[in-house]
Every structure is written in structure tokens, then in C-alpha cells.
Scaffold this motif. Structure first.
Motif, mmCIF file in Angstrom:
data_model
loop_
_atom_site.group_PDB
_atom_site.id
_atom_site.type_symbol
_atom_site.label_atom_id
_atom_site.label_comp_id
_atom_site.label_asym_id
_atom_site.label_seq_id
_atom_site.Cartn_x
_atom_site.Cartn_y
_atom_site.Cartn_z
ATOM 1 N N MET A 139 0.820 -1.194 0.000
ATOM 2 C CA MET A 139 0.000 0.000 0.000
ATOM 3 C C MET A 139 0.868 1.263 0.000
ATOM 4 O O MET A 139 0.537 2.214 -0.690
ATOM 5 C CB MET A 139 -0.922 0.008 1.225
ATOM 6 C CG MET A 139 -2.055 -1.017 1.176
ATOM 7 S SD MET A 139 -3.249 -0.725 -0.142
ATOM 8 C CE MET A 139 -3.977 0.794 0.381
ATOM 9 N N ASP A 140 1.947 1.244 0.783
ATOM 10 C CA ASP A 140 2.796 2.438 0.861
ATOM 11 C C ASP A 140 3.410 2.791 -0.490
ATOM 12 O O ASP A 140 3.515 3.965 -0.842
ATOM 13 C CB ASP A 140 3.895 2.253 1.904
ATOM 14 C CG ASP A 140 3.345 2.241 3.320
ATOM 15 O OD1 ASP A 140 2.290 2.858 3.555
ATOM 16 O OD2 ASP A 140 3.977 1.612 4.185
ATOM 17 N N VAL A 141 3.817 1.773 -1.239
ATOM 18 C CA VAL A 141 4.415 2.017 -2.555
ATOM 19 C C VAL A 141 3.376 2.632 -3.488
ATOM 20 O O VAL A 141 3.664 3.593 -4.211
ATOM 21 C CB VAL A 141 4.994 0.708 -3.143
ATOM 22 C CG1 VAL A 141 5.460 0.903 -4.572
ATOM 23 C CG2 VAL A 141 6.125 0.189 -2.276
ATOM 24 N N LEU A 142 2.163 2.116 -3.460
ATOM 25 C CA LEU A 142 1.095 2.671 -4.287
ATOM 26 C C LEU A 142 0.773 4.103 -3.866
ATOM 27 O O LEU A 142 0.643 5.000 -4.708
ATOM 28 C CB LEU A 142 -0.166 1.802 -4.206
ATOM 29 C CG LEU A 142 -1.396 2.319 -4.963
ATOM 30 C CD1 LEU A 142 -1.116 2.467 -6.444
ATOM 31 C CD2 LEU A 142 -2.582 1.401 -4.722
ATOM 32 N N ILE A 143 0.666 4.346 -2.573
ATOM 33 C CA ILE A 143 0.357 5.689 -2.083
ATOM 34 C C ILE A 143 1.444 6.686 -2.479
ATOM 35 O O ILE A 143 1.154 7.782 -2.970
ATOM 36 C CB ILE A 143 0.139 5.674 -0.555
ATOM 37 C CG1 ILE A 143 -1.149 4.921 -0.214
ATOM 38 C CG2 ILE A 143 0.103 7.089 0.016
ATOM 39 C CD1 ILE A 143 -1.298 4.567 1.254
ATOM 40 N N ASP A 144 2.711 6.305 -2.288
ATOM 41 C CA ASP A 144 3.816 7.195 -2.662
ATOM 42 C C ASP A 144 3.793 7.516 -4.161
ATOM 43 O O ASP A 144 3.956 8.674 -4.564
ATOM 44 C CB ASP A 144 5.163 6.578 -2.294
ATOM 45 C CG ASP A 144 5.400 6.527 -0.802
ATOM 46 O OD1 ASP A 144 4.683 7.201 -0.041
ATOM 47 O OD2 ASP A 144 6.317 5.776 -0.388
#
Length: 133
Positions: free
Chosen positions: A1-6
Motif C-alpha cells: 500500500m505504501d508504494v502505491l500511495i507514494d
């Protein structure tokens, strides 16, 4: 999720548009597809992607063309490394998303245009009734 959000936040800043989550993934894949095969191989082999995967699969509502482009990348890799195990689409998606914050802005905008031309959701347009202004 963090990679997508970034990647999503970075792409919003670059395009100055409110875009759908699936559009972010589509742009990432279009950008990855523009990279030379050897660079994609380097990114796949140089990354430990196992820690990025979670217990749950998430769907972001991307167009059917996203799958076609992502699959063509795996096929390209298979042609260059016939004895290697073909990467999963999940690995391709993660590597693509990891490239977005590092991408040249012009190349990213060209990938954005290609994604929109091949079926990605168009950005939200300003509306006269928009409370933000």
C-alpha cells in the motif's frame, strides 16, 4: 500500500490532476514498458519484493489494457531470459510502482498520456460546484 500511495501522490503532483488509483498503476506500467528490458531485469533482480507483498490482494480498478501491457513486459523478459522464471504480474506491478518517484517528469507525463489513450480513467475535471474552489 505504501508504494502505491507514494507513487499516486507523486503522480498527482507531476500531472497536477486528481487521478484514480488504477490510473496510477496503469501509468507505472506504461512507464516500465518504455524502459529497456535489461533495466527492468536489473530492477527485478535488485529488489527484494517479498517484504512489499501483504496477506491481501487489492484491486484498483484499472482498464483491461493494463493487463495486456504488463503481460507483454513479462513476455519480453522471458524472451531475454528464457531459462529464468517468469516474474509474476504482482512483481511487475511493484517494480513499476517503485519507478514512478524516480522517473523523469517528461517520461512520466508521456506514460500518463499513453495510459489515458489506452483506456485509463481520465482525471477529475474542475467543477463549478467544487467546494475547494
Amino acid at each position: 500500500m505504501d508504494v502505491l500511495i507514494d507513487s499516486h501522490c507523486h503522480l498527482i503532483r507531476v500531472t497536477r490532476s486528481l487521478i484514480a488509483w488504477g490510473t496510477t498503476l496503469h501509468v507505472a506500467i506504461e512507464y516500465l514498458n518504455s524502459m529497456p528490458t535489461h533495466e527492468i531485469i536489473d530492477q527485478l533482480s535488485g529488489q527484494d519484493l517479498s517484504w512489499l507483498g501483504g496477506e491481501h490482494e487489492h484491486h484498483v480498478g484499472a482498464s483491461c489494457q493494463l493487463w495486456d501491457v504488463a503481460t507483454s513486459i513479462t513476455e519480453r523478459l522471458q524472451e531475454d531470459l528464457p531459462d529464468a522464471r517468469q516474474p509474476t504480474l504482482g512483481a511487475i506491478y511493484l517494480v513499476a510502482l517503485l519507478q514512478v518517484p524516480k522517473a523523469d517528469q517528461g517520461a512520466l507525463l508521456r506514460a500518463f498520456d499513453r495510459a489515458l489513450q489506452s483506456g485509463a480513467r481520465t482525471p477529475a475535471s474542475p467543477d463549478a460546484n467544487d467546494l475547494a474552489g
